[in-house]
Scaffold this motif. Structure first.
Motif, short mmCIF file in Angstrom:
data_model
loop_
_atom_site.label_atom_id
_atom_site.label_comp_id
_atom_site.label_asym_id
_atom_site.label_seq_id
_atom_site.Cartn_x
_atom_site.Cartn_y
_atom_site.Cartn_z
N UNK A 57 -48.18 18.04 -49.40
CA UNK A 57 -48.21 16.66 -49.89
C UNK A 57 -47.76 16.66 -51.35
N UNK A 58 -46.78 15.79 -51.64
CA UNK A 58 -46.29 15.63 -53.00
C UNK A 58 -46.82 14.30 -53.57
N UNK A 59 -46.85 14.21 -54.88
CA UNK A 59 -47.36 13.02 -55.54
C UNK A 59 -46.28 12.43 -56.45
N UNK A 60 -45.94 11.18 -56.21
CA UNK A 60 -44.97 10.47 -57.05
C UNK A 60 -45.71 9.48 -57.93
N UNK A 61 -45.51 9.58 -59.23
CA UNK A 61 -46.19 8.70 -60.18
C UNK A 61 -45.24 7.62 -60.66
N UNK A 62 -45.64 6.37 -60.48
CA UNK A 62 -44.91 5.22 -61.00
C UNK A 62 -45.64 4.72 -62.24
N UNK A 63 -44.99 4.87 -63.40
CA UNK A 63 -45.65 4.58 -64.66
C UNK A 63 -46.06 5.88 -65.33
N UNK A 64 -46.70 5.77 -66.47
CA UNK A 64 -47.12 6.95 -67.21
C UNK A 64 -48.55 6.80 -67.69
N UNK A 65 -49.24 7.92 -67.79
CA UNK A 65 -50.58 7.93 -68.37
C UNK A 65 -50.48 7.81 -69.89
N UNK A 66 -51.40 7.09 -70.52
CA UNK A 66 -51.35 6.99 -71.98
C UNK A 66 -51.61 8.34 -72.64
N UNK A 72 -61.09 5.06 -69.49
CA UNK A 72 -61.71 4.98 -68.18
C UNK A 72 -60.62 4.63 -67.17
N UNK A 73 -60.35 5.52 -66.24
CA UNK A 73 -59.35 5.28 -65.20
C UNK A 73 -60.03 4.67 -63.98
N UNK A 210 -49.58 3.37 -62.03
CA UNK A 210 -50.45 3.31 -63.20
C UNK A 210 -50.08 2.10 -64.04
N UNK A 211 -51.08 1.30 -64.39
CA UNK A 211 -50.85 0.11 -65.20
C UNK A 211 -51.08 0.36 -66.67
N UNK A 212 -50.95 -0.69 -67.46
CA UNK A 212 -51.16 -0.58 -68.90
C UNK A 212 -52.65 -0.73 -69.20
N UNK A 213 -53.13 -0.15 -70.31
CA UNK A 213 -54.56 -0.25 -70.65
C UNK A 213 -55.01 -1.69 -70.79
#
Length: 238
Positions: A57-66, A72-73, A210-213
């Motif tokens: 299983x691969x993971x594709x991330x849309x957006x970036x972590x701050x 708090x995620x 991932x959304x914005x803070x």
């Protein structure tokens, strides 16, 4: 049947190995709280990445972590796979943090010590004294660990329906009490079925958004706006 058995044997044996690794940090008498959580975070990421590799299983991330910490995620919850997927992302970004988990997970005769020694923090929403101790623990950790992050499923439990289940109040209270920004995370797909059907011959990709803070106020409403925007974009791309 053999496919499922092999998967669970692999995860169980690997879990026993990493439980020993976790214990070395969890019970270490001389390392700081910060270094302890950093070691545990790294080990959880290693464990999760090995399981995902086995499952193909691969993971594709849309957006970036701050880049900043003390976040708090807030993550939707469908499957055991969710934790593995998120640990994969956190390990890529070298994030130091821990999960907020229900007390009953720590009481499980098979997995309880794995969760405990990996640095997860238990919360019992029905116990007022337990809640008070929980918030004191969080405060202490953030006062001593400047690169700490918390990971939580605000729905409180796995949700098998469509959309997002009503949030419990814990995430908002934790963020308010510790002055934390909240980053919304949505793991796309029916991942209970994804996990059930693994391991895969060809790589299977799980998408994560991932959304914005955001502030703690109106958390559920803001999360739903984030989720609905993703759904609308999916319809346009279909």
């Amino acid at each position: 049947m053999l496919k499922d058995l092999g998967k669970y044997i692999f995860m169980f044996e690997l879990g026993l190995k990493y439980k020993k690794i976790f214990k070395e940090s969890y019970f270490h008498p001389f390392i700081t709280l910060k270094y302890g959580y950093e070691r545990l975070s790294k080990a959880r990421g290693e464990y999760s990445n090995q399981v995902l590799d086995f499952l193909n299983i691969k993971v594709k991330l849309n957006g970036t972590l701050p880049k900043e910490d003390k976040i708090l995620y807030a993550i939707n919850h469908r499957s055991l796979l969710d934790i593995l997927v998120m640990e994969n992302i956190f390990s890529r970004y070298e994030k130091n943090g821990t999960w907020i988990a229900k007390q009953e997970l720590f009481e499980d005769p098979i997995y309880g010590e794995f969760f405990q020694y990996s640095g997860c923090i238990a919360v019992d929403l029905e116990n007022k004294r337990g809640l008070l101790n929980f918030f004191k623990t969080i405060k202490k950790i953030f006062s001593k660990v400047d690169n700490m992050n918390l990971y939580i499923f605000p729905e409180g439990e796995r949700f098998k329906g469509d959309g997002i289940q009503k949030f419990q109040s814990g995430a908002q209270k934790i963020a308010k009490a510790n002055n934390l920004k909240i980053v919304p995370v949505y793991i796309k797909g029916k991942n209970e079925e994804v996990f059930k059907n693994s391991p895969y011959r060809d790589p299977y990709t799980v998408e994560v958004y991932v959304g914005i803070p955001m502030d703690h106020e109106n958390l559920e409403e803001n999360y739903l706006n984030f989720y609905n925007k993703i759904m609308q974009e999916d319809k346009r791309d279909a």
